[in-house]
Design a protein around this motif. Structure first.
Motif, short mmCIF file in Angstrom:
data_model
loop_
_atom_site.label_atom_id
_atom_site.label_comp_id
_atom_site.label_asym_id
_atom_site.label_seq_id
_atom_site.Cartn_x
_atom_site.Cartn_y
_atom_site.Cartn_z
N PRO A 181 0.69 -1.12 0.03
CA PRO A 181 -0.09 0.01 0.07
C PRO A 181 0.83 1.17 -0.15
CG PRO A 181 -0.68 -1.59 1.46
CD PRO A 181 0.36 -1.90 1.18
N THR A 182 0.26 2.34 -0.81
CA THR A 182 1.28 3.68 -0.89
C THR A 182 0.14 4.64 -1.30
OG1 THR A 182 3.35 4.43 -1.74
CG2 THR A 182 1.80 3.31 -3.30
N ALA A 183 0.81 5.62 -1.57
CA ALA A 183 -0.10 6.92 -1.89
C ALA A 183 0.92 7.83 -2.94
CB ALA A 183 -0.64 7.80 -0.75
N PHE A 184 0.01 8.53 -3.71
CA PHE A 184 0.96 9.18 -4.83
C PHE A 184 0.03 10.70 -4.82
CE2 PHE A 184 0.79 5.07 -6.51
CZ PHE A 184 1.75 4.82 -6.88
N ASP A 185 0.94 11.69 -4.58
CA ASP A 185 0.43 12.91 -4.37
C ASP A 185 0.66 13.89 -5.69
OD1 ASP A 185 -0.53 12.72 -2.02
OD2 ASP A 185 0.99 13.97 -0.88
N PHE A 186 -0.43 14.49 -6.21
CA PHE A 186 -0.21 15.22 -7.51
C PHE A 186 -0.53 16.60 -7.23
CE2 PHE A 186 -1.60 10.94 -8.61
CZ PHE A 186 -0.44 10.56 -9.98
N HIS A 187 0.49 17.43 -7.40
CA HIS A 187 0.62 19.01 -6.94
C HIS A 187 0.38 19.81 -8.21
CE1 HIS A 187 0.93 18.04 -2.79
NE2 HIS A 187 2.19 17.24 -2.96
N THR A 188 -0.49 20.74 -8.41
CA THR A 188 -0.22 21.78 -9.65
C THR A 188 0.40 22.99 -9.31
OG1 THR A 188 -2.43 22.69 -9.27
CG2 THR A 188 -2.61 20.70 -10.33
N ALA A 189 0.90 23.43 -10.06
CA ALA A 189 1.68 24.90 -9.95
C ALA A 189 0.44 25.74 -9.69
CB ALA A 189 2.32 25.41 -11.18
N ALA A 224 5.27 8.90 -3.67
CA ALA A 224 5.74 9.60 -4.67
C ALA A 224 4.82 10.59 -4.84
CB ALA A 224 5.95 8.64 -6.08
N SER A 225 5.43 11.78 -5.23
CA SER A 225 4.84 12.99 -5.45
C SER A 225 5.13 13.77 -6.75
CB SER A 225 5.16 14.07 -4.38
OG SER A 225 4.55 13.59 -3.02
N VAL A 226 4.30 13.94 -7.62
CA VAL A 226 4.53 14.69 -8.79
C VAL A 226 3.93 16.12 -8.98
CG1 VAL A 226 3.99 14.31 -11.39
CG2 VAL A 226 3.85 12.26 -9.69
N HIS A 227 4.77 16.88 -9.31
CA HIS A 227 4.71 18.40 -9.37
C HIS A 227 4.69 18.88 -10.65
CE1 HIS A 227 5.30 19.07 -5.02
NE2 HIS A 227 6.03 17.87 -5.02
N GLY A 228 3.92 19.70 -11.37
CA GLY A 228 3.73 20.00 -12.55
C GLY A 228 2.65 21.29 -12.63
N THR A 229 2.50 21.82 -13.63
CA THR A 229 1.32 22.55 -14.28
C THR A 229 0.21 21.79 -14.24
OG1 THR A 229 1.51 22.58 -16.38
CG2 THR A 229 2.57 24.34 -15.28
N ALA A 230 -0.96 22.06 -14.31
CA ALA A 230 -2.32 21.41 -14.21
C ALA A 230 -2.10 20.57 -15.67
CB ALA A 230 -3.43 21.94 -14.22
N GLU A 244 9.99 12.35 -16.70
CA GLU A 244 11.26 13.14 -16.74
C GLU A 244 10.74 14.69 -17.25
OE1 GLU A 244 11.84 9.03 -16.92
OE2 GLU A 244 10.88 10.31 -18.17
N SER A 245 9.67 15.11 -17.53
CA SER A 245 9.18 16.31 -17.62
C SER A 245 8.68 17.08 -16.72
CB SER A 245 8.31 16.38 -19.03
OG SER A 245 8.49 15.87 -20.23
N LEU A 246 8.75 16.36 -15.54
CA LEU A 246 7.69 17.11 -14.30
C LEU A 246 9.00 16.87 -13.09
CD1 LEU A 246 4.79 15.10 -14.72
CD2 LEU A 246 4.96 17.25 -15.04
N ARG A 247 8.74 17.39 -11.94
CA ARG A 247 9.50 17.25 -10.94
C ARG A 247 8.70 16.09 -9.97
NH1 ARG A 247 8.85 21.14 -6.13
NH2 ARG A 247 8.73 19.56 -4.57
N VAL A 248 9.46 14.98 -9.82
CA VAL A 248 9.16 13.80 -8.91
C VAL A 248 9.78 13.75 -7.60
CG1 VAL A 248 8.68 11.41 -8.81
CG2 VAL A 248 8.36 12.64 -11.02
N ASP A 249 8.96 13.77 -6.57
CA ASP A 249 9.92 13.37 -5.32
C ASP A 249 9.49 12.24 -4.80
OD1 ASP A 249 10.80 16.05 -5.04
OD2 ASP A 249 8.91 16.95 -3.81
N GLY A 250 10.42 11.32 -4.12
CA GLY A 250 10.15 10.04 -3.60
C GLY A 250 10.40 9.08 -4.52
N ASP A 251 9.83 7.98 -4.42
CA ASP A 251 9.89 6.70 -5.18
C ASP A 251 9.54 6.76 -6.46
OD1 ASP A 251 11.13 4.12 -6.70
OD2 ASP A 251 9.83 3.08 -4.67
N ALA A 252 10.21 7.16 -7.77
CA ALA A 252 9.60 7.21 -9.07
C ALA A 252 9.37 5.91 -9.42
CB ALA A 252 10.82 8.09 -9.99
#
Length: 265
Positions: A181-189, A224-230, A244-252
């Motif tokens: 079990p895990t979680a993924f966060d998606f963050h928009t600019a 893992a957390s993914v950051h980018g524009t919407a 690779e086009s985004l910023r990924v924190d954690g375990d890609a």
């Protein structure tokens, strides 16, 4: 983004994205141009797919509650033939979108219908269909513009709803996650965030507060957390651009597991 878009806004966005798609097709040097994000397809194939999809979903919504798509609609889509001449093709495409919009308006947002997705977070209703067709039209407009050599990001309001729509429609499932079990966060600019939780109970997403410089981000909560524009996040979720086009924190590597997962609804 405190609430989902209203039904009239979804219909407006379908109309706007479909109009933008037709403009991209009208301006393209050739209908035989390959679509890099849809391997093996030309622009002509893309037009046939989107217009055929509009007609297919119009038939589904028009049929009302059902356990399967209407047999006539499935047969018509399989045997679909469209004009080869560009002007006639664009007219057919415009008529296809208008048929979908007319059917959705007549049905209203709450009419039940068949849909391929789990009803866990997106209802199997005309409103659910409308929300998804906005994204179909928006992403394929990106495809068409890319094929013509002039890609553009998705409009911010469309993309912001698109991140959630993808997570709620294409990912949500009661099927068990076959890994730890895990979680993924998606963050928009633009300042909106979601958490996708996957475990033995399946996958479901919730809106979460966006991280700030003051609060930071709880790195232990998400694998893992993914950051980018919407727009970038939608294009990533639809496999148009790579992580690779985004910023990924954690375990890609967890993102590879998520992309490879094919749950049964």
């Amino acid at each position: 983004m405190e609430k989902n878009l209203e039904f009239p806004d979804l219909l407006r966005q379908i109309d706007e994205r479909s109009t933008a798609f037709r403009a991209a097709i009208a301006d393209a040097p050739s209908l035989d141009a390959p679509v890099p994000t849809c391997p093996g397809w030309t622009l002509f194939d893309l037009v046939k797919h989107l217009g055929g999809g509009d007609r297919f979903w119009a038939a589904i919504v028009g049929a009302g509650p059902a356990d399967a798509p209407p047999a006539e609609a499935t047969a018509a889509r399989a045997a679909l033939e469209v004009p080869r001449e560009r002007e006639a093709l664009l007219a057919w495409l415009a008529a296809s979108t208008q048929l979908l919009l007319n059917t959705l308006r007549e049905a209203g947002p709450d009419t039940g219908c068949w849909a391929w997705w789990s009803a866990l977070q997106t209802p199997r209703t005309s409103g659910g269909v409308a929300r998804h067709r906005v994204q179909e039209s928006a992403v394929h407009t990106y495809d068409a513009r890319l094929a013509a050599g002039a890609p553009q990001p998705l409009p911010a309001d469309v993309a912001l709803d698109g991140v959630e729509e993808f997570l709620f429609t294409c990912v949500a499932t009661p099927s068990a996650w076959p890994h730890k079990p895990t979680a993924f966060d998606f963050h928009t600019a633009e300042g909106h965030s979601w958490r996708l939780t996957v475990d033995g109970d399946g996958a479901r997403s919730t809106r979460i507060p966006a991280p700030t410089a003051a609060t930071g981000e709880d790195s232990d909560a998400a694998g893992a957390s993914v950051h980018g524009t919407a727009s970038e996040l939608v294009l990533y979720l639809y496999d148009r651009i790579q992580a690779e086009s985004l910023r990924v924190d954690g375990d890609a590597g967890l993102l590879d597991l998520l992309r490879a997962w094919e749950p049964e609804h």
